[in-house]
Design an enzyme around this catalytic site. Structure first.
Site, short mmCIF file in Angstrom:
data_model
loop_
_atom_site.label_atom_id
_atom_site.label_comp_id
_atom_site.label_asym_id
_atom_site.label_seq_id
_atom_site.Cartn_x
_atom_site.Cartn_y
_atom_site.Cartn_z
N TYR A 54 0.74 -1.20 0.00
CA TYR A 54 -0.04 0.01 -0.07
C TYR A 54 0.85 1.32 -0.02
O TYR A 54 0.46 2.33 -0.56
CB TYR A 54 -0.91 0.18 1.39
CG TYR A 54 -2.12 -0.52 0.96
CD1 TYR A 54 -2.31 -2.03 0.85
CD2 TYR A 54 -3.51 0.04 1.23
CE1 TYR A 54 -3.42 -2.77 0.89
CE2 TYR A 54 -4.74 -0.65 1.01
CZ TYR A 54 -4.66 -2.07 0.87
OH TYR A 54 -5.79 -2.65 0.64
N LYS B 247 3.00 -15.27 2.99
CA LYS B 247 3.24 -15.99 1.73
C LYS B 247 4.90 -16.29 1.50
O LYS B 247 5.41 -15.73 0.69
CB LYS B 247 2.57 -15.06 0.61
CG LYS B 247 2.96 -15.76 -0.96
CD LYS B 247 1.86 -16.96 -1.04
CE LYS B 247 2.08 -17.65 -2.50
NZ LYS B 247 1.31 -18.82 -2.46
N ASP C 192 -3.06 -18.44 0.73
CA ASP C 192 -3.83 -19.10 -0.21
C ASP C 192 -4.83 -20.10 0.49
O ASP C 192 -5.92 -20.12 0.51
CB ASP C 192 -3.14 -19.41 -1.48
CG ASP C 192 -1.81 -20.42 -1.32
OD1 ASP C 192 -1.37 -20.32 0.00
OD2 ASP C 192 -1.15 -20.78 -2.28
N ASP D 194 -6.85 -7.23 3.93
CA ASP D 194 -7.64 -6.37 3.27
C ASP D 194 -8.87 -7.42 2.61
O ASP D 194 -10.05 -7.59 2.78
CB ASP D 194 -7.16 -5.56 2.00
CG ASP D 194 -8.30 -4.90 1.27
OD1 ASP D 194 -9.38 -4.35 1.92
OD2 ASP D 194 -8.31 -4.78 -0.01
N ASP E 78 -12.57 -9.34 3.96
CA ASP E 78 -13.87 -9.23 3.26
C ASP E 78 -14.71 -10.50 3.08
O ASP E 78 -15.82 -10.74 3.08
CB ASP E 78 -13.79 -8.51 1.82
CG ASP E 78 -14.09 -6.99 1.92
OD1 ASP E 78 -13.76 -6.44 2.84
OD2 ASP E 78 -14.57 -6.40 0.77
#
Ligand code: NAD
Ligand code: IPM
Ligand code: MN
Length: 361
Positions: free
Chosen positions: A141, A191, A223, A247, A251
């Site tokens: 970001y 990751k 994942d 993020d 959701d």
């Protein structure tokens, strides 16, 4: 009782609609004791369109000086395509960075009343009670270099994933502390099989774990974690992860509660300052129709009472009021089920406020 100053940055789309319900609920609480002073300020497209800056200096200063910030939503699909400085949503990124709000708590709680509202099976989501702790001021970001440039006669888009060990350590500590106060399980999501930032993330989280022998630390790749969140969500207690993974995972986790309209958040800095906002955005598709679910905003106000205003009893009361309204069968469209009573944004806010007014001190 001292007056508590709350900066209200309602922003765009459904932001003002849902935030008004949270303010209404806080006012209903205030009738029974605490004194709140609300100061509204423009943010997002609403600010850019009037003063040419999505985060005017006066708004940022107000937020910094307040006892807490109640945020709605910022940005629209139109402004998302402009350069960053003209994007409503950019205001939020700037404010998070400016106030150093690195620890973003996104609690995912499956209300028993809403088990039938989820797209997932009841037996999978029953008893889900987890927190996604998202690092909020670093990662891809904010990393440099970034931008679009021309190389060999074609455009190249560049973003940089970057974490310092200090940034990782402080959010890891926040994760261990949160887990310590709950079921003592922390799952760090990264990751590390591909990314150097993630390898460092895993190393630093493991170092911090030495100070928390009572907390069980596990690691998952993002994942696999996204799959496990849907497959066995009850296995999770606290998840700590970086900005971009958090993020996306939060959701997805929203659907464990039935709707993104149910997910509140708290973004805290080291000084204990906090910004409270629903996890959802400005929802342009339903804005201005009085159909948005205001409960994420109201539950964010409850988190504000608990974390910044140090009023745990009032926070519990606000959460209780939400439970009672759901138990009474009131539902906005996003969580509607056969046999329930469909209400709009205002009516849902009114119902929560009524419950709060009815609760004695
Ligand atoms: P969104 O969260 O706004 O909406 C996604 C979907 O969820 C939509 O179908 C919407 O109708 C629904 N939804 C969201 N909140 C709801 C609620 N309270 N009640 C009922 N349904 C709800 O995400 P998006 O569509 O990807 O983004 C819309 C805009 O908001 C974009 O400009 C984006 O950049 C911005 N955004 C802002 C924030 C923020 O301010 N914190 C967060 C996410 C997105
Ligand atoms: C969120 C939002 C923001 C983010 C956008 C609006 C900048 O999606 O708060 O989850 O990506 O952090
Ligand atoms: Mn998001």
């Amino acid at each position: 009782m001292t007056r508590m100053h709350i900066a209200v940055l309602a922003g765009d789309g459904i932001g003002p609609e849902v935030t008004a319900q949270a303010v209404k609920a806080l006012r209903a609480l205030a009738a029974n004791g605490p004194q709140f002073e609300f100061s509204a300020a423009p943010v997002g497209d609403a600010a850019y369109d009037t003063v040419g800056d999505p985060l005017p200096e006066a708004t940022a200063t107000l937020a910094e000086r307040a006892d807490a910030v109640l945020f709605g939503a910022a940005g629209t699909y139109e402004s998302d395509l402009r350069p960053p400085e003209a994007r409503g949503g950019h205001a939020l990124l700037r404010l998070r960075k400016r106030m150093d709000l690195f620890a973003n708590f996104r609690p995912v709680f499956a209300f028993p009343e809403l088990l039938g509202a989820s797209t997932l099976r009841r037996e999978v989501i029953e008893g889900v009670d987890l927190i996604v702790l998202r690092e909020l001021t670093g990662d891809i970001y904010f990393g440099q270099p970034r931008g679009v440039r021309v190389e060999n006669a074609e455009r190249v888009g560049i973003n940089t994933m970057r974490y310092t060990e200090g940034e990782i350590r402080r959010v890891a500590r926040a994760g261990f502390e949160a887990a310590r106060g709950r079921r003592k399980k922390l799952c760090s999501v990264d990751k590390a099989n591909v990314l150097e930032t993630s390898a460092l993330w895993r190393e630093v989280v493991t170092e911090v774990a030495r100070d928390y022998p009572d907390v069980e630390l596990t690691h998952q790749y993002v994942d696999a974690a996204s799959m496990m969140l849907i497959r066995r969500p009850r296995d999770f207690d606290v998840i700590v992860t970086g900005n971009i993974f958090g993020d996306i995972l939060s959701d997805a986790a929203a659907m464990l509660t039935g709707s993104i309209g149910m997910l509140p958040s708290a973004s805290l800095n080291a000084a204990g300052q906090g910004l409270y906002e629903p996890v959802h955005g400005s929802a342009p598709d339903i804005a201005g129709k009085d159909i948005a679910n205001p409960l994420a905003s109201i539950l964010s106000a409850a988190m504000m009472l608990r974390h910044s205003l140090k009023q745990p009893a009032l926070a519990a009361r606000m959460e209780q009021a939400v439970r009672r309204v759901l138990a009474a069968g009131l539902r906005t469209a996003d969580i509607m089920e056969p046999g329930a009573m469909l209400v709009g944004t205002e009516a849902m806010g009114d119902a929560v406020a009524r419950e709060l007014s009815a609760m004695a001190d």
